[in-house]
Design an enzyme around this catalytic site. Sequence first.
Site, PDB file in Angstrom:
ATOM      1  N   LYS A 263       0.864  -1.178   0.000  1.00 28.19           N
ATOM      2  CA  LYS A 263       0.000   0.000   0.000  1.00 28.19           C
ATOM      3  C   LYS A 263       0.903   1.232   0.000  1.00 28.19           C
ATOM      4  O   LYS A 263       1.789   1.354   0.846  1.00 28.19           O
ATOM      5  CB  LYS A 263      -0.939   0.007   1.210  1.00 28.19           C
ATOM      6  CG  LYS A 263      -2.034  -1.038   1.115  1.00 28.19           C
ATOM      7  CD  LYS A 263      -3.120  -0.832   2.139  1.00 28.19           C
ATOM      8  CE  LYS A 263      -4.232  -1.863   1.966  1.00 28.19           C
ATOM      9  NZ  LYS A 263      -5.332  -1.673   2.937  1.00 28.19           N
ATOM     10  N   GLU A 284      -6.691   5.603   1.985  1.00 23.54           N
ATOM     11  CA  GLU A 284      -6.002   4.594   2.787  1.00 23.54           C
ATOM     12  C   GLU A 284      -4.582   5.068   3.069  1.00 23.54           C
ATOM     13  O   GLU A 284      -3.976   5.773   2.264  1.00 23.54           O
ATOM     14  CB  GLU A 284      -5.982   3.248   2.059  1.00 23.54           C
ATOM     15  CG  GLU A 284      -7.344   2.584   1.992  1.00 23.54           C
ATOM     16  CD  GLU A 284      -7.268   1.143   1.539  1.00 23.54           C
ATOM     17  OE1 GLU A 284      -6.227   0.757   0.962  1.00 23.54           O
ATOM     18  OE2 GLU A 284      -8.243   0.403   1.756  1.00 23.54           O
ATOM     19  N   ALA A 367       2.884  -5.968   3.582  1.00 24.53           N
ATOM     20  CA  ALA A 367       2.296  -6.942   4.498  1.00 24.53           C
ATOM     21  C   ALA A 367       2.534  -8.344   3.969  1.00 24.53           C
ATOM     22  O   ALA A 367       2.356  -8.607   2.775  1.00 24.53           O
ATOM     23  CB  ALA A 367       0.795  -6.694   4.657  1.00 24.53           C
ATOM     24  N   ALA A 368       2.948  -9.236   4.850  1.00 25.64           N
ATOM     25  CA  ALA A 368       3.164 -10.629   4.456  1.00 25.64           C
ATOM     26  C   ALA A 368       1.844 -11.222   3.979  1.00 25.64           C
ATOM     27  O   ALA A 368       0.810 -11.085   4.635  1.00 25.64           O
ATOM     28  CB  ALA A 368       3.722 -11.429   5.627  1.00 25.64           C
ATOM     29  N   ASP A 436     -14.177   1.186   9.115  1.00 25.58           N
ATOM     30  CA  ASP A 436     -14.383   0.448   7.868  1.00 25.58           C
ATOM     31  C   ASP A 436     -14.279  -1.063   8.072  1.00 25.58           C
ATOM     32  O   ASP A 436     -13.567  -1.751   7.341  1.00 25.58           O
ATOM     33  CB  ASP A 436     -13.359   0.923   6.832  1.00 25.58           C
ATOM     34  CG  ASP A 436     -13.675   0.423   5.433  1.00 25.58           C
ATOM     35  OD1 ASP A 436     -14.862   0.318   5.112  1.00 25.58           O
ATOM     36  OD2 ASP A 436     -12.737   0.140   4.673  1.00 25.58           O
TER      37      ASP A 436
END
Length: 565
Positions: A263, A284, A367-368, A436
């Site tokens: 991200k 985000e 992120a894994a 969210d």
Amino acid sequence: MIRQNTGRSTRSIYLGLACLSLALHLLLAFFCLSVLQTACVLPTSSSSSVPRTDTQHHQSISHSSSSSAVSSHKLPTISQNEEHHKLNATTFHPKEKDPFSGATERGKKLIGAGKTIQKVKGRSKLEALFEHPLYNLPRPELQEDDWLLRLKTNEHAREAGSEEEEEEEREDAISNDSEWQSASREERYDKVTWTSDVDTHPLWLRFHLGISRQELYDRKDPNLAQLTHYLATQRIVKAVQKTGGTQLKLVMSFPNYGQALLKPMKQSRDAETDVNLFYFSDFERHNAEIAAFHLDRLLGFNRVPPVVGRLINVTAEIREITTDHRLSRTFFTSPVGNVCFYGRCEYYCSTEHPVCGQPHVLEVSLAAMLPDLTLAPRRSWRSPWRRSYSRIKLAQWEKDPAFCDTVKQTPPYNHGTRLVDLIDMAVLDFLMSNMDRHHYETFEKFGNETFLLHLDHGRAFGRHSRDEPSILTPLQQCCRIRRSTLLRLRLLSLPGFRLSDVMRESLAQDPLVGVAPLLSEPHLSALDRRLAAILQVVQTCQHHHKDVIYNDLVGYNHDYDQQLD
């Protein structure tokens, strides 16, 4: 005659001055030589290499061959070769310093800086917190069915096959010694060989094999620190846009077939969400994903996949290696010379909302990835307290104060720990101000007797000046909470373990802390304020209800309540 004597005298003076100058230069040279001969030892960076540690995490699981764990993965393909990639990384701006190497070196320095901060503090609040008995509770020994993934052995294969298949497998085992060798011929990927020895498994596979019925990872597992370091430093060989979702996300591939979800940074850390903006229209944030992983770990949940920050080069590590043609067509150079792209998605994927490097370097979160769905299917559950995602309509829970009574009679919330699991998630979301949370997921293998996966926190930490009490509605309406969760919250409210302090220290381990703190001080202060609000809600519940605490600490000798008092 006089003029001749004068010329000789002048030459003598010049000669003397030259000799004097030569002597001074020789003296200076000897002095410099003596200084240069002084020994100088350069300090070594603790982050330059990861110590190799052996794990005992799966001694109860027999390891014979890892082919079953990776056979269904599709190996990524790259149309360009490694030499072309390296050439492009150094030639897009001949007059400038190599931006790719600059970002890589800067990232390595940031990783070292984060580790130094942690080291010089010595014994700290964070270390004391994780040494507390509440974070070291004894657990029952896990059985074979409590692990999400198992490496299939030759014995298991024989039980399911015929005599002919047994003979074939026996011959295969003899010929290849139970090894899995990569069939990929792409130069970007490593030619790896995985055997039954856990030391041959890549870190992402060890992470997958460590997932159990109780938690996503073991906080004490040394592979966790190695995995985050791996995500922050490993060479990226492929980048494609992830399908689905409302905003831009990329899937990054590494040489040993590991993957991570990226991200990008789209706004500064200090930017606070406009109070008039609806929660489903917010940007985000990459730092929110990182902070959510650390906060989830501090609460003792261990349900968020490991996330780490990283500096990447958008040209060399995305545009030049992507095989996603739709993504590649969205790259452009801004008027000030920054390389930008916007991808294809439902929200904020346009030239008006680009992701831009400076001019090539970009902050991201990685992120894994969880195991492939073909290996470990997951079930998606609609949250009972899901928001309406409408500007005019209210959800049922917003209109019915006794909504939880209906939920308690509905499977899977009518038995087991699912309800208190959901309230754990509400506690996490309230601390982060994450509105969210419309769905959550579980691993199908474990049925209803397992934890909830805490995923997708990009819209968290948007506002620090205002709290959102509606996020705590599950706790307020149900008046039910785990005893272990409540005790950890009370522990984190004490001055010696203040949540903002341990959160600040935990985030200091991330590589991006060298650029700027992952969370600003107002966000850290908001954590303490929201924690006090949670404890106040529990106290109010205890005044009106008797059965508020779900005691998951039955059988333990420690009286943690008296210790915290």
